[in-house]
Design a protein around this motif. Sequence first.
Motif, PDB file in Angstrom:
ATOM      1  N   VAL A  95      27.080   3.702   9.841  1.00 41.46           N
ATOM      2  CA  VAL A  95      25.831   3.174   9.292  1.00 41.46           C
ATOM      3  C   VAL A  95      24.687   4.137   9.594  1.00 41.46           C
ATOM      4  O   VAL A  95      24.704   4.843  10.603  1.00 41.46           O
ATOM      5  CB  VAL A  95      25.514   1.762   9.840  1.00 41.46           C
ATOM      6  CG1 VAL A  95      26.562   0.754   9.402  1.00 41.46           C
ATOM      7  CG2 VAL A  95      25.388   1.761  11.351  1.00 41.46           C
ATOM      8  N   SER A  96      23.703   4.142   8.734  1.00 46.31           N
ATOM      9  CA  SER A  96      22.522   4.983   8.903  1.00 46.31           C
ATOM     10  C   SER A  96      21.685   4.448  10.062  1.00 46.31           C
ATOM     11  O   SER A  96      21.258   3.288  10.040  1.00 46.31           O
ATOM     12  CB  SER A  96      21.713   4.981   7.611  1.00 46.31           C
ATOM     13  OG  SER A  96      20.443   5.535   7.843  1.00 46.31           O
ATOM     14  N   SER A  97      21.470   5.279  11.060  1.00 48.91           N
ATOM     15  CA  SER A  97      20.682   4.823  12.230  1.00 48.91           C
ATOM     16  C   SER A  97      19.274   4.373  11.865  1.00 48.91           C
ATOM     17  O   SER A  97      18.843   3.317  12.315  1.00 48.91           O
ATOM     18  CB  SER A  97      20.628   5.916  13.308  1.00 48.91           C
ATOM     19  OG  SER A  97      21.875   6.051  13.916  1.00 48.91           O
ATOM     20  N   GLU A 119      29.302   4.552  18.860  1.00 50.17           N
ATOM     21  CA  GLU A 119      28.620   5.851  18.815  1.00 50.17           C
ATOM     22  C   GLU A 119      27.255   5.645  18.196  1.00 50.17           C
ATOM     23  O   GLU A 119      27.115   4.915  17.216  1.00 50.17           O
ATOM     24  CB  GLU A 119      29.436   6.831  17.970  1.00 50.17           C
ATOM     25  CG  GLU A 119      28.755   8.135  17.635  1.00 50.17           C
ATOM     26  CD  GLU A 119      28.735   9.119  18.791  1.00 50.17           C
ATOM     27  OE1 GLU A 119      27.821   9.948  18.847  1.00 50.17           O
ATOM     28  OE2 GLU A 119      29.633   9.040  19.659  1.00 50.17           O
ATOM     29  N   VAL A 120      26.244   6.285  18.789  1.00 51.76           N
ATOM     30  CA  VAL A 120      24.897   6.221  18.225  1.00 51.76           C
ATOM     31  C   VAL A 120      24.263   7.603  18.364  1.00 51.76           C
ATOM     32  O   VAL A 120      24.328   8.217  19.421  1.00 51.76           O
ATOM     33  CB  VAL A 120      24.010   5.189  18.959  1.00 51.76           C
ATOM     34  CG1 VAL A 120      22.593   5.193  18.387  1.00 51.76           C
ATOM     35  CG2 VAL A 120      24.599   3.804  18.893  1.00 51.76           C
ATOM     36  N   ASN A 121      23.658   8.064  17.286  1.00 50.89           N
ATOM     37  CA  ASN A 121      22.840   9.274  17.333  1.00 50.89           C
ATOM     38  C   ASN A 121      21.685   9.067  16.362  1.00 50.89           C
ATOM     39  O   ASN A 121      21.638   8.037  15.687  1.00 50.89           O
ATOM     40  CB  ASN A 121      23.681  10.530  17.055  1.00 50.89           C
ATOM     41  CG  ASN A 121      24.231  10.590  15.651  1.00 50.89           C
ATOM     42  OD1 ASN A 121      23.529  10.352  14.672  1.00 50.89           O
ATOM     43  ND2 ASN A 121      25.515  10.927  15.540  1.00 50.89           N
ATOM     44  N   PRO A 122      20.751   9.995  16.264  1.00 56.31           N
ATOM     45  CA  PRO A 122      19.590   9.775  15.385  1.00 56.31           C
ATOM     46  C   PRO A 122      19.931   9.615  13.907  1.00 56.31           C
ATOM     47  O   PRO A 122      19.165   9.022  13.153  1.00 56.31           O
ATOM     48  CB  PRO A 122      18.727  11.024  15.604  1.00 56.31           C
ATOM     49  CG  PRO A 122      19.143  11.549  16.936  1.00 56.31           C
ATOM     50  CD  PRO A 122      20.599  11.202  17.084  1.00 56.31           C
ATOM     51  N   VAL A 123      21.089  10.109  13.477  1.00 56.32           N
ATOM     52  CA  VAL A 123      21.441  10.080  12.065  1.00 56.32           C
ATOM     53  C   VAL A 123      22.293   8.866  11.701  1.00 56.32           C
ATOM     54  O   VAL A 123      22.081   8.228  10.681  1.00 56.32           O
ATOM     55  CB  VAL A 123      22.186  11.382  11.660  1.00 56.32           C
ATOM     56  CG1 VAL A 123      22.591  11.357  10.190  1.00 56.32           C
ATOM     57  CG2 VAL A 123      21.331  12.595  11.966  1.00 56.32           C
TER      58      VAL A 123
END
Length: 189
Positions: A95-97, A119-123
Motif C-alpha cells: 500500500v502507498s504510505s 514493512e513500512v518506509n516513506p513510499v
Amino acid sequence: MGEKTLYTLIVHSENIAGLLNQITAVFTRRQINIESLNVSASSIKGVHKYTITAWTDKDTIEKVVKQIEKKIDVLQAHYFTDDEIYFHEIALYKVSSPEFQANPEASRIIRRYNARIVEVNPVFAIVEKNGMSEEITALYSELRRLNCVLQFVRSGRVAITTSCFERVNEFLADRETRYNQSKKQQEDE
C-alpha cells in the motif's frame, strides 16, 4: 452433471520434474479450471505435497483423483470438502504510505481483519494477512476503496486433513511392510 462444489485435492508424490505438468493436464483434459495450486515439500523426506482446489461435481472429482493416482510417481491422491480439512491462505498487500497514513480508517481496517504491517518506509507499507479466502478478498476490497493498494498477491490454499492420521503415512508403512515381506520371501527361496 451434479452440483458443483469446491474440492481440495491433496496429492503426495515423489519429487520428479514434469509431474506437475502431468497432474494439471488431467484438469485441462476435463476442462476443469484450477482455482489454486500449492506445491511444497511434505513432512516426509523425499515426498512432495500438491494442494489443488477446483469447482466440480463429485463424479468428476473421483475420476480426476483416479487418473492422477495412475501417474507413476504419484503415491496417493485424495479429495476433500472444506469441512474435512483445515486450510489457510496468505496474502501480501503493498500500500502507498502517504495515502495509507493520511486515512485513519486504514489502520482500523488492518486491525479489524487481524492483518499486520510487516514493512513500512516513506513510499510504501506491506500488510500481511493469513486466513480464509473470503477474508483476504474482503480486506483487499476495503483497501482498494481507500485508493492505497499498489500491489496484491495471494498464495494458493495450504491444507491438512482434520483426521487423526495422515493417509500417505499409512500407505508408505504398508508399502514398506509388503516390500520387506517380499524381500524375506525371496531370501527364503
